[in-house]
Write an enzyme that holds these catalytic residues in place. Structure first.
Site, PDB file in Angstrom:
ATOM      1  N   LEU A 192      59.116  11.779  10.650  1.00  0.00           N
ATOM      2  CA  LEU A 192      58.787  12.849  11.596  1.00  0.00           C
ATOM      3  C   LEU A 192      59.788  13.997  11.527  1.00  0.00           C
ATOM      4  O   LEU A 192      59.412  15.158  11.426  1.00  0.00           O
ATOM      5  CB  LEU A 192      58.740  12.273  13.017  1.00  0.00           C
ATOM      6  CG  LEU A 192      58.374  13.233  14.149  1.00  0.00           C
ATOM      7  CD1 LEU A 192      56.956  13.742  13.971  1.00  0.00           C
ATOM      8  CD2 LEU A 192      58.532  12.552  15.507  1.00  0.00           C
TER       9      LEU A 192
ATOM     10  N   ILE B 138      65.684   9.665   7.681  1.00  0.00           N
ATOM     11  CA  ILE B 138      64.660   8.634   7.756  1.00  0.00           C
ATOM     12  C   ILE B 138      65.294   7.258   7.575  1.00  0.00           C
ATOM     13  O   ILE B 138      65.789   6.921   6.496  1.00  0.00           O
ATOM     14  CB  ILE B 138      63.560   8.861   6.696  1.00  0.00           C
ATOM     15  CG1 ILE B 138      62.979  10.277   6.837  1.00  0.00           C
ATOM     16  CG2 ILE B 138      62.477   7.797   6.813  1.00  0.00           C
ATOM     17  CD1 ILE B 138      62.456  10.615   8.223  1.00  0.00           C
TER      18      ILE B 138
ATOM     19  N   GLY C 188      57.698   4.154  22.719  1.00  0.00           N
ATOM     20  CA  GLY C 188      57.937   2.752  22.425  1.00  0.00           C
ATOM     21  C   GLY C 188      59.217   2.543  21.643  1.00  0.00           C
ATOM     22  O   GLY C 188      59.955   1.578  21.872  1.00  0.00           O
TER      23      GLY C 188
ATOM     24  N   GLY D 250      96.174  -0.380  21.259  1.00  0.00           N
ATOM     25  CA  GLY D 250      96.315  -0.007  19.858  1.00  0.00           C
ATOM     26  C   GLY D 250      95.482  -0.867  18.932  1.00  0.00           C
ATOM     27  O   GLY D 250      94.986  -0.408  17.890  1.00  0.00           O
TER      28      GLY D 250
ATOM     29  N   GLU E 290      65.813   8.835  18.109  1.00  0.00           N
ATOM     30  CA  GLU E 290      64.638   8.580  18.960  1.00  0.00           C
ATOM     31  C   GLU E 290      64.648   9.493  20.188  1.00  0.00           C
ATOM     32  O   GLU E 290      64.147   9.120  21.254  1.00  0.00           O
ATOM     33  CB  GLU E 290      64.572   7.110  19.401  1.00  0.00           C
ATOM     34  CG  GLU E 290      64.454   6.123  18.271  1.00  0.00           C
ATOM     35  CD  GLU E 290      63.168   6.241  17.477  1.00  0.00           C
ATOM     36  OE1 GLU E 290      62.262   6.966  17.912  1.00  0.00           O
ATOM     37  OE2 GLU E 290      63.071   5.621  16.412  1.00  0.00           O
TER      38      GLU E 290
ATOM     39  N   THR F  40      67.339  12.761  21.706  1.00  0.00           N
ATOM     40  CA  THR F  40      68.684  12.857  22.266  1.00  0.00           C
ATOM     41  C   THR F  40      68.672  12.628  23.777  1.00  0.00           C
ATOM     42  O   THR F  40      67.626  12.685  24.433  1.00  0.00           O
ATOM     43  CB  THR F  40      69.284  14.241  21.993  1.00  0.00           C
ATOM     44  OG1 THR F  40      68.498  15.234  22.700  1.00  0.00           O
ATOM     45  CG2 THR F  40      69.293  14.573  20.505  1.00  0.00           C
TER      46      THR F  40
ATOM     47  N   GLU G 204      69.649  14.642  25.906  1.00  0.00           N
ATOM     48  CA  GLU G 204      69.172  15.890  26.521  1.00  0.00           C
ATOM     49  C   GLU G 204      67.641  15.925  26.562  1.00  0.00           C
ATOM     50  O   GLU G 204      67.045  16.339  27.559  1.00  0.00           O
ATOM     51  CB  GLU G 204      69.731  17.090  25.753  1.00  0.00           C
ATOM     52  CG  GLU G 204      71.245  17.287  25.880  1.00  0.00           C
ATOM     53  CD  GLU G 204      72.056  16.234  25.133  1.00  0.00           C
ATOM     54  OE1 GLU G 204      73.192  15.950  25.560  1.00  0.00           O
ATOM     55  OE2 GLU G 204      71.557  15.684  24.119  1.00  0.00           O
TER      56      GLU G 204
END
Length: 382
Positions: free
Chosen positions: A127, A159, A244, A343, A366, A368, A370
């Site tokens: 996509l 991809i 999904g 550490g 899938e 972000t 946002e």
């Protein structure tokens, strides 16, 4: 929503956990340091034999019909050991889901048994493009009708499993004159089709064993019979299936976050400072308490989204909420767990720095964080 797991769901979770502990965990660091395609692919084949590449696929096509809740549980357990294996399993299941949901009988009979059995090591979800990531409707790849075929031209980037996929689900513009997002169709493209070229795997920050590639289509002829769904109606397929997929990535994030916290918990119980175990210090106890609470909340959101999908109800907003929360909180869990090691957490001898690198991408792919917030807000304000 069911609070308790069914016997089958519990069995699949246990099977995934045992496989992860026995087969994936011992080689995860090795695959991260020096990706070994033969070893990685062998584990994918074993997962297919156990049924993990067709968790939500009907038995008549070679799947196990376990449902989305079982899928989420399995991805979480695999991710606790190896995020690279988990993401390949998640995306391959998503590709199979697309074919089962939208494909005609011939397409299902042709492709689903090959995915479920491991004949195809993986499936690819094509996509994203260089100018169409968070805005997939702006894609430039075209598929122009020519007789009984469509001719594809264009490139997809980032991809998952590009170099090992047996089949790609590919979105392309079939009507350049249509309004944005309205002239896009979806195709099944065999990886060995002339005109399909896969670039070398990207050198990534994390999840290194899982190949991520550019996939190029150059005058690639695809039979019209390989179109998924209706012509110019493919964008709706992408939107639906991404929802999904977000359950899968949220489940993966949960697994990595839990693995990080479990390791840190053991570490602070054993390491001593000021003549007592680090676990005796309240400040560190509260860090663990907060992060484990986050992970449990993420688990509940994922189970809600998975349960709704399994029942055939609307779940897209719940999937976005689950993916957003799980990925953001898993990132926080990994960094807090690293902090608990001090550490040592920065040293590659310990797995925390790998967990921190592996989990980072979960708030990006899938969709972000946002984009998830946009999806959620639109539904709230509708």
């Amino acid at each position: 929503m069911k609070i308790f797991l069914s016997e089958e769901q519990q069995m699949i979770q246990d099977m995934a956990k045992k496989f992860a502990e026995s087969e994936l965990a011992p080689v995860a660091a090795q695959l991260d340091a020096n990706p070994d395609a033969e070893l990685f692919n062998a584990n994918l084949a074993k997962l297919a034999e156990l049924g993990f590449m067709g968790l939500n696929i009907k038995a008549e096509y070679g799947g196990v019909e376990a449902g989305t809740v079982a899928f989420s549980l399995a991805i979480t357990e695999l991710a606790k050991a190896c995020a690279a294996t988990a993401v390949t399993t998640s995306v391959t299941n998503m590709v199979a889901d697309v074919i089962q949901a939208v494909g005609n009988e011939q397409q299902k009979q042709t492709y689903l048994p090959k995915i479920c059995s491991g004949e195809f090591l993986a499936g690819g979800f094509c996509l994203t493009e260089s100018s169409a990531g968070s805005d997939p409707a702006g894609m430039k790849t075209t598929a122009l009708k020519d007789g009984e075929d469509y001719v594809l031209n264009g490139s997809k980037i980032y991809i998952t499993s590009g170099s090992i996929a047996g089949v790609f689900v590919v979105w392309a513009v079939t009507n350049p004159e249509a309004a944005k997002g309205k002239g896009i169709s979806c195709f099944l493209v065999d990886a060995n089709t002339p005109g399909v070229n896969v670039s070398k795997s990207e050198d990534k920050m994390g999840q290194k064993a899982s190949p991520t590639n550019e996939v190029h289509f150059e005058n690639c002829r695809v039979p019209a019979a390989n179109m998924l769904g209706l012509e110019n109606k493919g964008f709706a397929i992408a939107v639906s299936e991404l929802a999904g997929g977000r359950i899968g990535i949220g489940s993966l994030a949960l697994g990595v976050g839990l693995a990080a916290l479990d390791y840190a918990k053991t570490f602070i119980q054993e390491r001593q400072q000021f003549d007592q175990p680090l676990a005796k210090f309240q400040g560190l106890q509260w860090m663990l308490a907060d992060r484990y609470t986050d992970m449990e909340a993420a688990r509940m959101l994922l189970m809600q989204a998975a349960s709704l999908k399994e029942q055939g109800q609307s779940f897209a907003t719940q999937a976005s909420m689950a993916k957003l929360f799980a990925s953001e909180k898993a990132n926080k869990a990994c960094y807090d767990a690293l902090q608990l090691l001090g550490g040592a957490g920065y040293i590659k001898e310990y797995p925390l720095e790998r967990f921190a690198r592996d989990v980072r991408i979960t708030s990006i792919y899938e969709g972000t964080s946002e984009i998830q917030r946009i999806v959620i807000a639109r539904d709230i304000l509708r």
